[in-house]
Design an enzyme around this catalytic site. Structure first.
Site, short mmCIF file in Angstrom:
data_model
loop_
_atom_site.label_atom_id
_atom_site.label_comp_id
_atom_site.label_asym_id
_atom_site.label_seq_id
_atom_site.Cartn_x
_atom_site.Cartn_y
_atom_site.Cartn_z
N LYS A 240 0.80 -1.23 0.00
CA LYS A 240 0.00 0.00 0.00
C LYS A 240 0.83 1.29 0.00
CE LYS A 240 -4.45 -1.23 0.19
NZ LYS A 240 -5.51 -0.67 -0.68
N SER B 55 -9.05 -0.28 6.37
CA SER B 55 -9.09 -1.32 7.40
C SER B 55 -7.71 -1.52 8.04
CB SER B 55 -9.55 -2.65 6.79
OG SER B 55 -8.62 -3.09 5.81
#
Length: 327
Positions: free
Chosen positions: A53, A78
């Site tokens: 990410k 999340s």
């Protein structure tokens, strides 16, 4: 007209290369022998912040204007996108607020705070994270950093595809297949676009938790399909309600199909990865390997690239998986 081109991923890589690490692409004799194939695992669990990410977050945040950086950013996640946004924001000295589910893994919440972000916890059963972030953005004039449905994010995630191509070329390997986890679709859309450019005949499959197989269903129905909101899975990183509009527009043109895997299969795979590769993978990071090890697709005599996308798992949970009796 192409939504995103491979050369934009090249530009993204030059933009972010100082912020990321080039992760290993490894093979394992035991797994190769047991599957009758040549498998190449891309270890993004070893990436900074513990997942891929940081690639997308770096590409997006690095391009913000000075005014946007001063006003700060707001995001929702999340956990893995949260940590990446917090890390990159801290690097650039940008105030960051992250909306996270209260049931997110403890390690992900703690690391997001450790990287300097303000964390707002919400109830995923009764609250909407996008709405919360949008309200804060309007009130405080903060820029929203989406987790996947953004071309800069997709291009950043696509840089992992560039690395895979370079690593395969060094070994003179032509891949037959690519298995990649899929939540909102940012990683698989960006990396697949790059791989498909250099290897037009490669077969690419998304892998998701079996109760969150919205991309698989969307590909089969040729339109975006949503998951059942009451479904549950240990794969916390892959619980998007449906594919992104941008990501699905790319994936429907490139992907050959998709697979779903069970939580039990994922747990067994986490153990096999620890035993054979000596790595720790989180549940969402292990689903592509799960599809491989549980014969969801014919890989015999093929060169297969498998994405291990993240390693952020609570240690107590990892211990419980390892110590569980699966007989």
């Amino acid at each position: 007209m192409e939504i995103l081109t491979f050369d934009e991923i090249d530009k993204a890589y030059e933009r972010i290369r100082s912020l990321i690490m080039k992760t290993p692409l490894i093979s394992n004799e035991t797994i190769n022998n047991s599957t009758n194939s040549k498998v190449y695992f891309k270890l993004e669990n070893l990436q900074k912040t513990g997942s891929f990410k940081i690639r997308g977050a770096s590409n997006k945040i690095s391009q913000l204007s000075n005014e946007e950086k001063t006003n700060g950013i707001i995001s929702y996640s999340s956990g893995n996108h949260a940590q990446a946004v917090a890390y990159v924001s801290n690097y650039y000295g940008i105030p960051a607020t992250i909306v996270m589910p209260k049931n997110a893994p403890k390690i992900k919440i703690e690391n997001t705070k450790k990287y300097g972000a303000k964390v707002i916890l919400y109830d995923p059963l009764h609250e909407n994270r996008e709405k919360i972030a949008s309200e804060i953005s309007l009130k405080e004039n903060k820029t929203i950093i989406k987790p996947y449905d953004d071309l800069d994010i997709i291009a950043g995630q696509g840089t992992v595809g560039k690395e895979i191509v370079e690593q395969l070329r060094l070994e003179n390997i032509t891949p037959d297949m690519y298995l990649c986890c899929c939540g909102g679709g940012g990683l698989i859309s960006g990396s697949s676009l790059y791989l498909k450019h250099y290897y037009p005949n490669i077969k690419i499959f998304s892998v998701e938790p079996e109760q969150f197989n919205d991309t698989q269903l969307s590909l089969e129905n040729k339109k975006i399909v949503s998951n059942n909101k009451s479904s549950q899975s240990i794969c916390d990183a892959l619980l998007a309600t449906q594919p992104g509009n941008l990501t699905f527009a790319i994936n429907k043109e490139i992907l050959s199909g998709g697979f779903g895997v069970s939580d039990l299969e994922v747990k067994k795979t986490i153990i096999k990865l620890a035993e054979n590769l000596k790595i720790i993978a989180e549940p969402g990071g292990a689903v592509a390997a799960t599809a491989l090890l549980f014969n969801k697709v014919d890989i015999k005599n093929k060169n297969v690239v498998v994405m291990i996308s993240g390693g952020n798992i609570d240690y107590n949970f990892f211990s419980s998986i390892v110590n569980q009796d699966y007989e």
